[in-house]
Design an enzyme around this catalytic site. Structure first.
Site, mmCIF file in Angstrom:
data_model
loop_
_atom_site.group_PDB
_atom_site.id
_atom_site.type_symbol
_atom_site.label_atom_id
_atom_site.label_comp_id
_atom_site.label_asym_id
_atom_site.label_seq_id
_atom_site.Cartn_x
_atom_site.Cartn_y
_atom_site.Cartn_z
ATOM 1 N N LYS A 1 41.895 90.136 69.134
ATOM 2 C CA LYS A 1 41.195 90.916 68.102
ATOM 3 C C LYS A 1 39.682 90.666 68.177
ATOM 4 O O LYS A 1 38.885 91.595 68.055
ATOM 5 C CB LYS A 1 41.771 90.573 66.720
ATOM 6 N N GLN B 1 45.533 85.676 59.939
ATOM 7 C CA GLN B 1 46.610 85.851 60.914
ATOM 8 C C GLN B 1 47.938 85.363 60.334
ATOM 9 O O GLN B 1 48.037 84.245 59.834
ATOM 10 C CB GLN B 1 46.268 85.098 62.220
ATOM 11 N N ASP C 1 43.277 94.777 57.265
ATOM 12 C CA ASP C 1 44.590 94.628 57.905
ATOM 13 C C ASP C 1 45.699 95.143 56.971
ATOM 14 O O ASP C 1 46.875 95.112 57.325
ATOM 15 C CB ASP C 1 44.817 93.146 58.237
#
Ligand code: NAP
Length: 286
Positions: free
Chosen positions: A55, A99, A122
């Site tokens: 990412k 994450q 996200d």
């Protein structure tokens, strides 16, 4: 009928090109400012470390930057919340990615929900999920949003189609169901307690496999002509659907090169949108 390949790798590459142009324009109009995605990695899981690195690399390819925060395995929920609050308040940070998964002693839901809505690129907060479900502007959870972008790009028809989703996780199956419902699909979600799952799968016009088990969907479970979307990725380049099933489909996502690149591309796209909004190029409610 030759099945159509839903080429996520190609679409992600094309999307990166246009994101690079938008990023360059944003930087030109805001000298000294650069879109920044903050990534938070807790612990030493090698797969998670690889995803975070990918990412960060994607950010740099586009001309954005990433701020990588690596935290010890023993980080507490409160410490993680405090770090997220600092990032919420940091004007130079436009998106925040925590994450998944975090170590099991951490309250992941509480940490996700600490992320400010306008930086939830996200799509992991309850607020973002609720808004998305109600068709109110919000950043979608990156993987299902990437799947929708891919299916729409290839003009897959949704209206009235029976979509079967395998998996009900908060980051994949549940938001996927809401997105497909908003596209006028009839949606069934299957999970580990579903009885006679094969009979459900056999009814799918659109099948989204997100169970995390290699070759879970067997070839003779698939309705000929179905659209097959495989979110799984396992050793040897195998997904959650047996690869022989793809020949029966009308369209399918390859593994690799289908869903994975679309997840990253969606995260990049949503980060840039957040930066554009923060810098008032494209003001909106989030
Ligand atoms: P997860 O949180 O582990 O959820 C798995 C889901 O599958 C759960 O809802 C579980 O049901 C269900 N399940 C497990 N065993 C089952 C069985 N035997 N029959 C029916 N359902 C079963 O996983 P996730 O995070 O959603 O990810 C799912 C898959 O997508 C994984 O392979 C993951 O690696 C992949 N993924 C890919 C990307 C990408 O960018 N390509 C991103 C995220 C995830 P219960 O709820 O009943 O336990």
């Amino acid at each position: 009928m030759i099945p159509q390949i839903l080429d996520g790798k190609l679409l992600a590459k094309q999307t990166e090109h246009s994101l690079s142009q938008r990023t360059a324009q944003l930087i030109m109009q805001n000298p000294g400012r650069i879109p920044i995605l903050a990534t938070i990695l807790v612990g030493n899981d090698p797969s998670s470390a690889t995803y975070v690195k990918m990412k960060g690399n994607a950010c740099r390819r586009i001309g954005m930057d990433s701020l990588c925060i690596e935290l010890d395995e023993n980080t507490t929920t409160q410490q993680l919340i405090d770090i997220i609050k600092d990032l919420n308040a940091n004007r130079n940070v436009h998106g925040i990615l925590l994450q998944h998964p975090v170590p099991s002693h951490i309250d992941e839901r509480q940490c996700f929900d600490t992320i400010a809505l306008e930086k939830d690129v996200d799509g992991v907060t309850c607020l973002g999920y609720g808004r998305m479900s109600m068709n109110i502007e919000a950043y979608g959870s990156a993987t299902p949003q990437g799947i929708i972008t891919l299916l729409s790009h290839y003009d897959i028809q949704y209206k009235g189609k029976h979509a079967i989703i395998l998996g009900r996780s908060p980051i994949l199956g549940k938001p996927m169901a809401a997105m497909l419902l908003n596209k006028d699909c009839t949606v069934t979600i299957c999970h580990s307690r579903t009885q006679n799952i094969q009979a459900h799968i056999q009814q799918a016009d659109i099948l989204i496999a997100a169970v995390g088990k290699p070759c879970f969907v067997q070839t003779d479970w698939v309705k000929p002509g179905a659209v097959l979307v495989d979110a799984g990725y396992h050793a040897g380049g195998i997904g959650d659907i047996h690869p022989d099933a793809f020949a029966l489909s009308s369209a399918y996502t390859p593994v690799p090169g289908g869903v994975g690149p679309m997840t990253i591309s969606t995260l990049m796209s949503q980060t840039l949108s957040a930066a554009e909004k923060a810098l008032s190029i494209n003001p909106s409610s989030i």
